[in-house]
Structure formats: C-alpha cells, structure tokens
Design an enzyme around this catalytic site. Structure first.
Site, PDB file in Angstrom:
ATOM      1  N   SER A 173       3.189  -5.699 -43.608  1.00  0.00           N
ATOM      2  CA  SER A 173       1.782  -6.093 -43.551  1.00  0.00           C
ATOM      3  C   SER A 173       1.481  -7.059 -44.677  1.00  0.00           C
ATOM      4  CB  SER A 173       0.884  -4.857 -43.675  1.00  0.00           C
ATOM      5  OG  SER A 173      -0.454  -5.220 -43.925  1.00  0.00           O
TER       6      SER A 173
ATOM      7  N   GLU B  79       5.204  -5.454 -48.132  1.00  0.00           N
ATOM      8  CA  GLU B  79       3.848  -5.956 -48.323  1.00  0.00           C
ATOM      9  C   GLU B  79       3.868  -7.460 -48.599  1.00  0.00           C
ATOM     10  OE1 GLU B  79       1.723  -2.067 -50.388  1.00  0.00           O
ATOM     11  OE2 GLU B  79       2.552  -3.632 -51.683  1.00  0.00           O
ATOM     12  N   CYS B  80       3.037  -8.198 -47.909  1.00  0.00           N
ATOM     13  CA  CYS B  80       2.766  -9.605 -48.161  1.00  0.00           C
ATOM     14  C   CYS B  80       4.060 -10.420 -48.292  1.00  0.00           C
ATOM     15  CB  CYS B  80       1.873  -9.775 -49.389  1.00  0.00           C
ATOM     16  SG  CYS B  80       0.953 -11.340 -49.401  1.00  0.00           S
ATOM     17  N   GLY B  81       4.464 -10.829 -49.504  1.00  0.00           N
ATOM     18  CA  GLY B  81       5.675 -11.607 -49.655  1.00  0.00           C
ATOM     19  C   GLY B  81       6.903 -10.898 -49.120  1.00  0.00           C
TER      20      GLY B  81
END
Length: 462
Positions: free
Chosen positions: A431, A329-331
């Site tokens: 994502s 996720e993200c980072g």
C-alpha cells in the site's frame, strides 16, 4: 527532567535547524537528550538520532491517543536529562482547520510542556510584535517559554525585533539566528535529504551547536523550564519476550529507511527477531525468514541498483509466490511492483510480486492522514480492524485495477466517502499508506502471527 517543544510560526521557518542545534548544544554540555518529532515524519527523527545517540520518536495527536503519546514520551525519557520535541508545520496546524487535532499545540498541552516559538523574521520589524502577540493569545491554555527569531539580516535586525515586542507580549525574546546557508540541510521532493545520504559529520554537528549557542540564551531557557512529568523506570517498561520467536527480514538501506521505531519495537514485543538487509547491496534476503517488511523511502533514486540486483528481485518474488507474508509501504510497495518509471521516463524492472507499474510525477500525488479499515482478513489483521497512518508520495499506479484484491477501505475526512487502497496477492500486502502500529497494536501481533504460521507450514512440508 526538563523538556521543551520547539514550534514554528509556520512550516519551513527553520525550526528543524534550531531543534538539531539545540540538541547538539545540550549533548555537548554532557546532558542526555531525548528527541521527539510531532507528526508523521521519518527524516527528521533520523537526524535526531544521529545527534543524540537515541532513537528519534514520533508523537502524533491524530494517529495515536493521548495516553499512548504520554506513555511513549515518559518511557523514552526514562534515563534522560532533557527532552526536545520538534513540532510539525506551524504551531497550530494539524489535521484540519477547525480543530487542534494532530497539531504541535495539542501535543504541548497533552505533555504539559512550554513552547519555544521560532519566527522567520525575514524583512520584518514591528510587525513581529503583532505576529507573536497573535500566537501568544490564540490559545490561552498554551504556555510559552519564549520566542526566537530566525533568518535575521544582521545583529541590528534583532535589536529592532526586541524593541518591537517589548511591552507588547508576555513571552521573552531568547535570541535570534542570522541567515546562513552553510548550516542548512539539503532538501528534495519528500523533504530533507535523509540521514542515510547526507552525512551529518561531527564537524557539521559542531557547527549547528555553535550557531544555536551563539543565537539562543540556552541557560535562560533551561532555567525557565518547569520539571516535566516524571519518567518511568527504564527496567519497568521492558516487556517480556514471547517464547516463540520468528525471524522477520526488514529492508533497511538508503532506498528503504522510513520506519517508525514503535512499529519495529511492537513487532519485537510480539516475538519478531528483526534481521535487516539491503535490497540494493545484498544478493538475497537473510535465510530462515518467516516474513519480510519493506518500509518506505526513495526507490526512485536507487532504481538503477535495485533493478541491477536481479538475484534479490528474484528471491523476493519467489518468497511471495511461496506464500511468505510480505508487508510493504509506499516505496517498499513500489519495489514489489513490476516496473518503476522515473521522471526522465526511464523504466526499471522491480521485484514483480504485483503486476502494477509505477511512475514518478513532478507534482505531489497524495498527502495526508488516512484511516484504514480492513475489508477482509489480511496478514495485519481481521476484517473490520481499524488502523491509522499517513500518505505522502509523488508517484502513481495508472494500472492498479483488478489484478489484486483491494483490502483497505479509506474514509474521507467528512466520514462519508470511501476509497479502496491496499493490494493483496497471496500473502503479500502492499500500500502507499504508512501505517502506525501504535494506533492498533493488534496489527503488529497479526503480522508476527502470520509469519509464525508460515514458518510452521514450511517446516511441516520440508
């Protein structure tokens, strides 16, 4: 058990400092404090945990249904003396401008808890009465424990404010806090500096407790609080562990520290044995894994150590190539890409599981709640599954087209426009969206099942 919601008149009014100071003061009195945060926040709950010694829990009226929030609150309060719920943004701010969805006010009513309103009274005197009166009358169904003024210029300033609201509002004034930069927690582009980097030592915690003890009439506050809904027995809420556990590596260090405790516990409840590791310091992920979970954080601030750790990057990429389920996720997703470009235009090689490049921007790229529908079967669920989460980042991927399958369909607030997100290669899924598995517990079950299936395949071919 007593409980209070601390809400701000607007975002950034100092409610976090008040919340942390109150938690510290109550714990210093020998009380067991259960901490909570309304909304999709990873940083504040870390400080809650540092001060109280208990996990900081997220409550959210948009991502999670009412009963899930109430159950989570009661379970976390099972052996607590008092609960402190820190609000999100302003008291009535939430998912949109038309409803109370996702707001602190909604959560206070769901839990049946009164609100301590924190008002930034800088350069304000009699106008404070109009402001507090407006908050008090906006929703007659919302109970208030009192108001506390913040950012005061002097004790005399507080006297003016007391005079202003006397007779104008029903809620009592429970105190006021002077402006003091020394107790402020540093901030940066995603909010406060994380607990992992800003060491809130015992002396700092003591100072927070001292300031709130001096500024807030805690005895009067506690005396006026009704008993909260009875908690459940701690033993009764412990679910039986599945009989077929599987090891899942979880990246956790200052670069990757954004995880909902509920996500990790839901994975454990489905049979995951979570093994934590550091992509910045460790040479490789732990052995004998069935899968890997990389949460969000600040890879851009640790791009140098992440890039320098070639052995970890190589191992992660090899695991992806062998078909190991990897969810990011993200980072964590940025780390799985081929390259990270920071705001100084420096370029750092990352794990290379995806062929995308990411670059940091000076402005916010995306912020808000997201509802995800799986467009195809993935390691977190079957086609059509719906999961809720949020997105908050300053980076972008200018070349994220065509190289990986888009598996998320994101519906806009009006329910019409759809965009594609979520990228899958082999069994690696990444994502920008932080999903809350509590919105769809089957996602946690699906990921554990995917990891278990990979382990079985690996053992069969070994």
């Amino acid at each position: 058990m007593k409980a209070i919601v601390i809400a701000g008149s607007f975002s950034g009014c100092g409610k976090t400092t008040v919340s942390l100071g109150l938690m510290a003061a109550l714990k210093r009195r020998g009380l067991r404090v259960a901490p909570f945060k309304v909304g999709p926040d990873f940083i504040d709950p870390g400080y809650h945990a540092r001060i109280t010694g208990r996990p900081g829990r997220n409550l959210d009226g948009w991502m999670l249904p009412r009963e899930s929030n109430r159950d989570a609150f009661r379970k976390s309060c099972a052996d607590a003396d008092v609960a402190v719920v820190e609000g999100v943004m302003g008291l009535y701010d939430g998912y949109d401008g038309k409803t109370e969805n996702g707001s602190t006010a909604q959560m206070a009513k769901w839990l049946g808890l009164p609100v301590l309103l924190v008002v930034d009274a800088r350069s304000m005197a009699r106008s404070a009465a109009a402001l507090v009166q407006g908050f008090e009358n906006f929703d007659p169904a919302l109970p208030f424990a009192g108001v506390m003024f913040n950012q005061l210029g002097s004790p005399r300033h507080l006297s003016f404010l007391r005079e202003a609201i006397e007779g104008a509002v029903r809620m009592p004034c429970l105190g006021g806090m002077l402006r003091e930069a020394a107790i402020a927690i540093p901030e940066r582009h995603l909010g406060l500096v994380t607990r992992e980097e800003h060491c809130l030592d015992d002396a700092a915690v003591g100072r927070l407790a001292d300031r709130v003890e001096a500024a807030l009439d805690i005895d009067r506050l506690l005396k006026g609080l009704p008993e909260a809904a009875g908690p459940v027995d701690a033993e009764a809420v412990r679910a039986a562990r599945p009989v077929d556990p599987v090891r899942i590596g979880v990246a956790r260090d200052p670069a990757f520290c954004f995880y909902y405790p509920d996500n990790l516990e839901l994975l454990e409840g489905r049979g995951a044995q979570l093994v934590f590791f550091s992509p910045t310091r460790d040479a490789a992920p732990p052995p004998d894994l069935g899968g890997i979970y990389l949460g969000g954080g600040y890879p851009e601030l640790f791009a140098g150590p992440l890039a320098a750790n070639e052995s970890m990057r190589r191992c992660i990429r090899e695991h992806s190539l062998t078909g190991m389920p990897i969810y990011a996720e993200c980072g964590g997703f940025m780390y799985l890409c081929s390259e990270l470009q920071d705001q100084q235009d420096r370029r750092f090689p990352m794990a290379g599981c995806f062929p995308f490049k990411t670059r940091m921007l000076e402005r916010l790229k995306a912020l808000g709640y997201r509802e995800v529908q799986l467009a195809c079967r993935a390691i977190i669920g079957e086609k059509g599954a719906v999961i809720r989460g949020h997105e908050f980042h300053y980076s972008e991927m200018p070349d994220a087209q065509g190289a990986a399958e888009g598996v998320y369909r994101i519906t806009s607030r009006d329910g019409i426009q759809q965009t594609t997100e979520g990228h899958a290669l082999r069994r690696t899924l990444g994502s920008y969206i932080h999903l809350h598995f509590g919105s769809a517990p089957q996602a946690a079950a699906a990921f554990v099942d995917s990891c278990r299936a990979y382990r079985t395949e690996r053992n069969r071919t070994a």
